[in-house]
Enzyme design. Structure first.
Site, PDB file in Angstrom:
ATOM      1  N   GLU A 332     100.298  90.297  30.396  1.00  0.00           N
ATOM      2  CA  GLU A 332     100.043  89.013  31.063  1.00  0.00           C
ATOM      3  C   GLU A 332     100.393  89.137  32.541  1.00  0.00           C
ATOM      4  O   GLU A 332     101.088  88.282  33.114  1.00  0.00           O
ATOM      5  CB  GLU A 332     100.869  87.909  30.401  1.00  0.00           C
ATOM      6  CG  GLU A 332     100.733  87.890  28.878  1.00  0.00           C
ATOM      7  CD  GLU A 332     101.404  86.710  28.208  1.00  0.00           C
ATOM      8  OE1 GLU A 332     100.730  86.044  27.400  1.00  0.00           O
ATOM      9  OE2 GLU A 332     102.595  86.440  28.492  1.00  0.00           O
ATOM     10  N   CYS A 423     103.482  77.928  25.041  1.00  0.00           N
ATOM     11  CA  CYS A 423     104.083  77.588  26.330  1.00  0.00           C
ATOM     12  C   CYS A 423     103.188  76.701  27.177  1.00  0.00           C
ATOM     13  O   CYS A 423     103.678  75.864  27.935  1.00  0.00           O
ATOM     14  CB  CYS A 423     104.433  78.861  27.108  1.00  0.00           C
ATOM     15  SG  CYS A 423     103.083  80.049  27.233  1.00  0.00           S
TER      16      CYS A 423
END
Lengths: 665, 665
Positions: A332, A423
């Site tokens: 990421e 998230c």
């Protein structure tokens, strides 16, 4: 444990309304956020997003936190705490990834900001009720010494034993931010006090454990900005000192081994030495929010300069047209400079939010319009696209291209209701719930308007309150008017940001052309304002062609379209039958025709049409490498239709592209 | 447990020399590999690679298998087996990833092929000695019922309890392939018999456990092709039946949950229904080798057709210019069709090897030159680049571009001596050790030459042996001559592949122009050959421009250079001082000048020079998106120098590009 300190924030006592990242009076910032009534969104797209967030998204979060087990984890922690024993090594019935608590905390932060709006409505009562039971649960789960983390408490793993991946301080940071949000929002004083007390007990535990030592750093930055904010809210200096310590200690391996290297954790170089963002994008950008907070509160101009240097590098070489960051699914992560693939863009929604937070802090610190420019780009594009029209589905990853039959592992690459790593959705919710706080700032006797939408804005200038009603059709139309409702007796300034996509507009005061001072990306009109005065102008929203810098390899030879603050994209569903979006080239520089429309599944929009031509089809069974340069314009002219990127994927799962091959007109 | 079955391979008994993927006499294949003395590499680049592999790479592997713990794992398994107890849950001192045994097995396979060459040399004795002790270790570690897997035995985890990730049958497959290699290589009969016995005991255990049931599939295909090969070597039909069963069972979730979805394991669709490669590239390509073996041995033309269909799709839409496969670091996976980024190309070395294996099998099955074309492209480019000039360092990932300061996590993106996941280096070694087996095939009374290099080739044609000495300067020069050493009395054919990069050359027999029949990508001369006859021709190796198909987004507007079978690249180190490779555009279509050279750290090569121009530099602090199309030729003309891609990264770690932006001449 109720807060006893006087808040140093702008010299006012606690419980004065404020928004995120509100510096103390002593902080070194060029601009100040609004306090008191501040801004209220009244109409327009941003208002509608905020309303949708409250009425559709937040109720979904409340359900999901139950379904996914976030609340059960804390219930299990409360039981473990009451019985005085941990469950012992293992997960002990714990559900989900180690940072499940943070999903709840972000939701509570969103509710914190929301508690000022319609508290007596059905949704208002639901949100308040949820917050009350969540706070009680947190009080029950918190251990006597202030420690609180359901994963550690339920699993029995040692506290702070593997900070590289345990997210304990990351979760603590989000708890603190939730408490700060509730403390800065009027009403619900008793609940706000209790949540702040929980957060302070945990923060005090962090101070007692980590201050002055080298016991480790959380692998996921977040607690730095949270501690700075808690300092701002409480005036308790050890919180700021710990935030500064964590910033200064980064880059020496104290975050431990993540299995993905030190860059992944921004622990490969001291913050003051780093010149470009590396590793996990959300971590890097959350860290920058903390760096900027610490620099502002400690007056550390050198530290601030390093953050600005990295912001500039990020904008120049690591930012997508949508404002998004993060070029790699692997880790990421940020990629190399100018590594910006549209199809494999990661552009995590949380990264857009984190950069929005960082840029807001740099806007406060410097007063420069370029930060608000990026916030606008992020808001309407990288961030805006993460939410479905109905507010019930979310993107975690925000690419600029989707091909035929694209899946990620076995999952359709479309928005989802929730994620095993969830998230993003509650992060979206906390940003939208606080959105009005990012519209305007003050500097001296001037009110700066950074974003233009339907809102009431009230600023406490030195000469007295300046209150205005803003009417703006953005992003659809360019007309803006500011009606003064209340003004100081003496002269004061009204400053408007000139967006990077616009030439400076002609300002009218009460219908008459008015002169304005241009500086730092703003037009400022300073005069004695009277209630009823109207400052008006029109931004030109003509659609425009955009081309990538030659350094960006991944979209070489392509063109895209923008209109005002909006990046456009082409979806297969809008193209004529028989057209394959992957075989289409745009005639770059040709006419762009915009047209308001109302689309099923999307609602109001403005479409843009242009000329396109089909490329030649492939050669089955042969390598896709040719001995002659591919032909430029092999097919007949046809129309192609673009819609705002933030509205994509609300109809079907077929291909989408922001960048299309460009044939020169 | 010595093998008692007669081998059905070409009707010959066991211990007749043969190479990888040698079909039985009953198999449905258009071509046959050589048996008996077959081919021997005598000079040229491929010979040098094979020699380097033996003298530099294999000794390195022998050291690393000790250092990394692969041998210790089996020693621990032997102790656990002797004591009759497993170590109990946990890793119990086990080192490395679960598939550590396979690194040893691949090394043993390489040694197996090597045992025919220079057995009495120092290296030969070292390799034989290592093989002898390794076989003894395997005999000691193997459990009474035939089971053998050091991770399971040492950790105490249940057998076949998590096949999605345990790699138990993957390791078994590599053990079998090692045993088959040793069995097909002359000499060391006793050792070969013992290793084959170990492999058969394990294979019999797999048959006893899995045949006829639905007890699971290994998450990493490999055992399918290995079992087919073991059937070929032993004639024991249950091995082939189990291979077929595993192929047929794929696509129904029997491989279990990997945490990365079913596509990752090629378990999302039945093999017969899949039309494109998806998921982990090496797994997908190993599976295809097994699919082709099963199809050939069972005469299943329909199954073969599905594999060919996927091969065509892979070539058309999922293959890099270097022949490499795998567009994503995430999941080490194939990407979407036409998703072929040069910088983030994964192109795992093992995937190049796996595709080489698959294409060889399809070449045998169909007799079509296109499979040998791809093998050549893979060999000289995607595969060739994985090894340093000195044979001591290896690439796992083979991108077509490296930018400034590029790292992967914290590691410099250069070749490494070994890896924590060390699948690639010993895989390289087993391919190079068997390289001569891939040069030629027979069909009826014709000897087909697919790759051209210095070699002696002997084929058992129906009319008798045909033996030739091949002299060829590829990849550096295009002259090839074939001198007949021995020939049948009657007419027979000599067929040469016309590479896709070449026009059909003019053939000369004993210096006189000769007619040849062109079919299926081959030129065939059929006549009564006499010892001393020379068939000669010259391939034109003029450097050529290559352009990407418009469907490939990632290198749009770029050009590359090839020469003969070689893909070229530009390294920063070869460009004039002051030139930034990332700011360079090629004047596509301009003259290409090739020049032999001897480079330090590389040795002999042929460089190619062309005209280039610098692009305009970036604008610091601004978004890299422009309102005007980037200028095409802003800087003055300069030279740019390219070298063969397989020779890159032998000098420094600075930028490299295969594709550069193209300015039209």
């Amino acid at each position: 444990m109720t807060d006893l300190d006087a808040s140093p924030r702008a010299g006012t006592p606690t419980r004065v309304q404020a928004g995120p990242a509100s510096p103390t009076a002593a902080a070194q910032t060029a601009h100040r956020p609004l306090t008191g009534p501040g801004a209220i969104l009244t109409e327009g797209l941003l208002h509608d997003w905020q309303h949708r967030n409250r009425e559709a998204s937040l109720p979904l979060a409340l359900r999901q936190l139950e379904v996914a087990g976030n609340l059960d984890n804390l219930r299990a922690a409360a039981v473990a705490g009451r019985d005085g024993v941990a469950a012992g090594p293992g997960r002990g019935g714990y559900h989900g990834p180690v940072f499940m608590d943070s999903d709840l905390y972000k939701t509570l932060e969103a509710i914190g900001w929301e508690l000022a709006r319609d508290p007596d409505s059905g949704t208002g009562q639901t949100l308040a009720g949820f917050a009350a039971s969540a706070v009680a649960l947190l009080e029950a789960a918190q251990q006597d010494d202030g420690y609180l983390d359901s994963f550690i408490q339920v699993s029995g793993e040692p506290r702070y034993g593997r900070l590289s991946s345990s997210h304990e301080m990351y979760c603590a940071g989000h708890l603190i931010q939730a408490a700060v949000a509730m403390a800065r929002t009027p009403g619900h004083d008793e609940l706000a006090g209790r949540l702040l007390a929980v957060a302070r007990r945990l923060a005090d535990h962090l101070v007692a454990t980590f201050a002055g030592g080298e016991k480790g750093l959380d692998g996921h930055p977040e607690v730095e900005t949270a501690l700075a904010e808690l300092y701002r809210e409480t005036g308790h200096r050890p919180y700021l000192d710990l935030a500064k310590q964590f910033v200064d200690q980064r880059g020496h391996g104290l975050a431990g081994e993540s299995g993905r290297g030190h860059r992944y954790l921004q622990d490969h170089l001291p913050v003051r030495d780093a010149v470009t963002e590396e590793g996990h994008a959300v971590r890097a950008l959350y860290l920058e929010a903390g760096v900027t907070d610490v620099a502002s509160e400690t007056g550390d101009a050198e530290l601030l300069a390093t953050s600005i240097r990295r912001w500039e590098d990020t904008v120049t070489a690591k930012t997508y047209l949508t404002g998004g960051n993060g070029s790699r699914h692997s880790d990421e992560a940020f990629g190399d400079r100018f590594e910006l693939p549209p199809d494999r863009a990661y552009n995590e929604t949380c990264a857009a939010i984190a950069n929005f937070h960082w840029s807001w802090r740099l806007l406060l610190a410097t007063g420069q319009a370029r930060y608000a420019d990026l916030m606008e780009r992020l808001l309407y594009n990288a961030f805006g696209a993460s939410i479905s029209t109905d507010g019930q589905r979310f993107f975690y990853v925000n690419p600029l291209q989707r091909r035929h039959d694209h899946v990620e592992e076995d999952e359709e690459a479309r928005r989802h209701e929730w994620f095993s790593c969830a998230c993003c959705p509650p992060n979206i919710m906390r940003l939208l719930a606080a959105l009005q706080h990012y519209l305007a700032t003050t500097a001296g006797d001037t009110l700066y308007l950074h974003q233009f939408t339907g809102a009431r804005v009230q600023a406490a200038l030195a000469g007295g309150p300046l209150a205005v009603t803003m009417t703006a059709g953005l992003p659809w139309s360019g007309r803006v008017s500011i009606q003064v409702e209340q003004a100081p007796d003496g002269p004061c300034g009204l400053a408007l940001r000139v967006p990077s996509w616009s030439t400076p507009p002609q300002l009218l005061i009460n219908g008459e052309p008015a002169a304005a001072e241009a500086a730092d990306g703003y037009l400022t009109v300073t005069r004695v304002w009277r209630p009823g005065d109207v400052l008006a102008w029109t931004f030109t929203l003509t659609p425009r062609w955009v081309y990538p810098h030659p350094r960006i390899d991944a979209v070489r030879g392509c063109a895209a379209i923008e209109r005002g603050p909006l990046v456009y994209c082409f979806e297969q569903v809008d193209q004529p039958d028989g057209t394959d979006l992957d075989d289409l080239a745009l005639v770059a520089g040709s006419g762009l025709v915009d047209q308001p429309a109302e689309l099923p599944g999307i609602g109001p929009t403005v479409l843009v049409e242009t000329e396109a031509r089909p490329l030649r089809a492939g050669r089955p069974g042969e390598l896709p490498y040719l001995t002659a340069f591919p032909p430029q314009a092999p097919g007949p002219a046809q129309r192609a239709t673009a819609l705002p990127y933030f509205q994509w994927d609300n109809r079907d799962g077929r291909p989408m592209r922001v960048w299309l091959p460009a044939i020169m007109a």
